[in-house]
Design an enzyme around this catalytic site. Structure first.
Site, PDB file in Angstrom:
ATOM      1  N   CYS A 107      19.589 -21.394  61.581  1.00  0.00           N
ATOM      2  CA  CYS A 107      19.302 -20.382  60.498  1.00  0.00           C
ATOM      3  C   CYS A 107      19.337 -18.915  61.103  1.00  0.00           C
ATOM      4  CB  CYS A 107      17.771 -20.684  60.242  1.00  0.00           C
ATOM      5  SG  CYS A 107      17.443 -22.331  59.577  1.00  0.00           S
ATOM      6  N   ARG A 146      22.312 -26.825  67.172  1.00  0.00           N
ATOM      7  CA  ARG A 146      23.158 -26.047  66.546  1.00  0.00           C
ATOM      8  C   ARG A 146      22.997 -24.714  67.180  1.00  0.00           C
ATOM      9  NH1 ARG A 146      22.716 -27.628  60.359  1.00  0.00           N
ATOM     10  NH2 ARG A 146      20.771 -28.126  61.120  1.00  0.00           N
TER      11      ARG A 146
END
Ligand code: UGA
Length: 437
Positions: free
Chosen positions: A260, A327
């Protein structure tokens, strides 16, 4: 209520499971057939505390189902949440192709009033595009509303965040849409902020950017603390107790990662630029974050001298604890940097080993990264120990044992989880972030 969730990724899956748990009938749709088959059997591919149990329970109760068939889900539902991914393009801009494709699919299948809600993090004006697309491609002239309802859940505490949010933001254009969303969220008993669609879209980007700014700010202060001989933990406490500032997101470390913050930050810089404003502040936030990762490799060479050929023990791979998500994890970036400098890596993470093995599966990298059973196997024969994720289990290690296993008793703590004076007492050469001993 009958709800379709399009996109069973992190946000979609948690949202779907939680809405089902609140008693709604939820149809979760994803284009990945294999994933859908696994989910339909209650098997989830991510590690998120409590999620597997919640999915299984609601599958069993018949309130939750998974399918690749968007058509049926749209027809059966009153509310459709768009939760598909918005990955970054090479230039940092958000790629909205999946949002467009889903909007076209929804349009082709609407046969009665629907409320279409964007939950994915999207640039301002996406709501308008969704509306235009549905208007252009709908086969039947039925009424519909578009709304924005950004999600603020964090990985690792996703269910708790969803069920007990600080606030719920809904961007709406009609009283009907507002009424439906109020009804849907009523059981959560949380403050609801009602805005127009564009403001809701910006609230999400501004929130993530502000939190990222707090982290880069404290990381920059940590550099000054190191140079001046002060302690960032004490500084953060002293600053954070001011209620106007708050202690949250003031933990100095190796920089923020995840799916994010890095992505949303560069998307927001891009949106601002497109609207005619150069967001220099956020560019600096990104720059500080990058520097923080480079700084840790500098600390290693200060302590062990030459890196080539040396084995470095790395504890923690996920971008934060309680998730297997790697990620944009700073740990992966730091390992890549060390490998480029000729180091060998021994590593352990409680949940993220499987995903990391895939990253380092090439013949050269495979030889240089050894995956270990636990912290002790990682320490055995390593030149020093690097802490890159603040998992709880790393806070309670047997340090006497670790000391015997390491070649040199050196700990580089990228998350400040240990007490420097205690480490010194135990005979370690210890360095954290922004701490002076
Ligand atoms: C973040 C936001 O916190 C959520 O509100 C938002 O919904 C989500 O992004 C999203 O947009 O979907 P998340 O990425 O799951 O959630 O993780 P955070 O807990 O925010 O942590 C992000 C990164 O910042 C991690 O790498 C963490 O280690 C780092 N961090 C966090 C720090 O370095 N210092 C801190 O004080 C806090």
């Amino acid at each position: 209520m009958k709800i379709a969730i399009i996109g069973a990724g992190y946000v979609g899956l948690v949202t779907g499971a939680c809405f089902a748990n609140l008693g709604n009938r939820v149809y979760c749709i994803d284009s990945d057939r294999k994933k859908v088959e696994a989910l339909a059997k209650g098997r989830i591919t991510i590690y998120e505390p409590g999620l597997q149990e919640m999915v299984k329970h609601n599958l069993g109760e018949g309130r939750l189902s998974f399918s690749t068939n968007i058509k049926t889900a749209v027809k059966k539902s009153d509310i459709i949440f768009i939760c598909v991914g918005t990955p970054s393009k090479d230039n940092g801009e958000a790629n909205l192709l999946d949002i467009e494709n889903v909007s076209r699919e929804i349009a082709k299948n609407v046969d009665s009033y629907k409320l279409i809600v964007e939950k994915s993090t999207v640039p301002v004006e996406t709501g308008e595009w969704v509306k235009k697309t549905i208007n252009a491609f709908r086969k039947k002239n039925v009424k519909f509303d578009v709304a924005s309802n950004p999600e603020f859940l964090r990985e690792g505490t996703a269910i708790e965040d969803f069920m007990r949010p600080d606030r719920i933001v809904i961007g709406v254009e009609s009283g009907r849409a507002k009424k439906i969303l109020f009804e849907l969220y009523k059981p959560l008993n949380a403050p609801i902020v009602v805005t127009d669609i564009k403001s809701a879209e910006i609230i999400k980007h501004a929130s993530n950017s502000f939190l990222a700014t707090k982290i880069s700010f404290i990381n920059a202060i940590s550099v000054i603390c190191e140079k001046a001989g002060a302690d960032i933990e004490k500084v953060a406490k002293g600053v954070g107790l001011d209620r106007r500032i708050g202690r949250g997101f003031l933990s100095a470390g190796i920089g923020f990662g995840g799916s994010c913050f890095p992505k949303d930050l560069s998307a927001f810089i891009h949106i601002a630029d497109r609207l005619g404003y150069r967001f220099g502040l956020l560019e600096e936030v990104e720059k500080i974050n990058e520097e923080q990762k480079a700084r840790i490799t500098g600390k290693i060479s200060q302590l062990i001298w030459n890196i080539p050929g040396k084995t470095i023990g790395v504890l923690g791979l996920s971008f934060k604890p309680n998730t297997d998500d790697i990620r944009n994890a700073p740990a992966i970036d730091i390992i890549e940097r060390l490998l480029r400098q000729g180091a060998k890596i021994k590593t352990y993470d409680p949940k993220a080993m499987q995903k990391t093995k895939k990253v380092f599966s090439g013949p050269d990298k495979k030889k240089s990264v050894i995956f270990c059973r636990d912290a002790y196997e990682t320490a055995r024969g390593s030149e020093c120990l690097l802490i890159l994720t603040d998992w709880n289990e790393f806070k309670e290690l047997d340090f006497k044992r670790l000391k015997k296993l390491l070649k040199q008793p050196i700990i580089i703590d990228g998350r400040n989880i240990y007490d420097p004076s205690e480490m010194k007492r135990l005979g370690f050469v210890y360095t954290g972030i922004g701490r002076h001993i």
